[in-house]
Write an enzyme that holds these catalytic residues in place. Structure first.
Site, PDB file in Angstrom:
ATOM      1  CB  SER A   1      -0.406 -17.913  66.237  1.00 43.71           C
ATOM      2  OG  SER A   1       0.999 -17.927  66.418  1.00 43.71           O
TER       3      SER A   1
ATOM      4  CE1 TYR B   1      -1.037 -12.520  68.183  1.00 42.35           C
ATOM      5  CE2 TYR B   1       0.208 -14.566  68.049  1.00 42.35           C
ATOM      6  CZ  TYR B   1      -0.626 -13.635  67.471  1.00 42.35           C
ATOM      7  OH  TYR B   1      -1.074 -13.817  66.192  1.00 42.35           O
TER       8      TYR B   1
END
Length: 218
Positions: A131, A144
């Site tokens: 990501s 995250y």
């Protein structure tokens, strides 16, 4: 010879969309996800093997590796968002962060370790889905993002250590998925990319087999 792919997080979103692309090209598929019902429906649609379970469970990882003794592609797509609403790091519960590391970092590494003999034998490939939160300083995304940064570095070192296997760590960009909706809301998530379009680009990557490295599908 028919190629085999093992895809985690394959019951919906990018994992399911990629599975559909590979099935259309004649690949044999082993699919896993935590939701047994959605996974079994996907497997029935695609003629794939469904093995529901949690990738952070070592026994489940062993079952997956045993189901794919001949393997050409491993896709570590399964991921957890962590605490929602997304908290600042000052308030991130340590126990929740440890659990997030187990799912997003330790589990992919464990599955790589379990399947490397088969991937070495086939000269196969590994896709680790990461990501832009791995490098971007986005408020609320610290927990995250830290796990995805760790996964990127594991991928980077793995590529250096395993020259006979392609290793790509792939940033797919924002996609209209349940995970994104949980983070930013359904309305904002609806404006993100269709996972099927992202999966088409990922399929092209797998087919082209470029050198190992970081890939952005944005």
């Amino acid at each position: 010879m028919t190629k085999t792919a093992l895809i985690t997080g394959a019951s919906r979103g990018l994992g399911l969309a990629l599975a559909r692309s590979l099935a259309g090209a004649g690949w044999n598929l082993v699919l896993t996800a935590r939701g047994a019902g959605d996974l079994e429906r996907a497997a029935a649609e695609l003629g794939a093997t469904a093995i529901p379970g949690d990738v952070s469970d070592p026994a489940h990882v062993r079952r997956l590796a045993a189901a794919a003794p001949s393997l050409d592609l491993l896709v570590n797509n399964a991921s957890d968002l962590g605490v929602t609403p997304l908290p600042p790091l000052a308030d991130y519960p340590p126990a929740a962060f440890r659990a997030l590391l187990e799912t997003n970092v330790t589990a992919p590494l464990t599955l790589v370790q379990a399947t490397l003999p088969a991937l070495r034998a086939s000269g196969g490939a590994i896709v680790n889905v990461t990501s832009d939160a791995a490098t971007g300083a986005y408020e609320g995304w610290g927990g995250y993002g830290a796990t995805k940064a760790a996964l990127e570095q594991l991928s980077n070192v793995l590529a250096a250590e395993e020259p006979g296997v392609r290793v790509w760590w792939v940033d797919p960009g924002e996609m209209n998925t349940r995970m994104l909706a949980a983070a930013v809301g359904a309305e904002e998530a609806a404006s993100a990319a269709d996972p099927a379009k992202v999966a088409a680009a990922l399929y092209d990557l797998v087919s082209a087999r470029p050198a190992s490295g970081k890939v952005s599908l944005r």
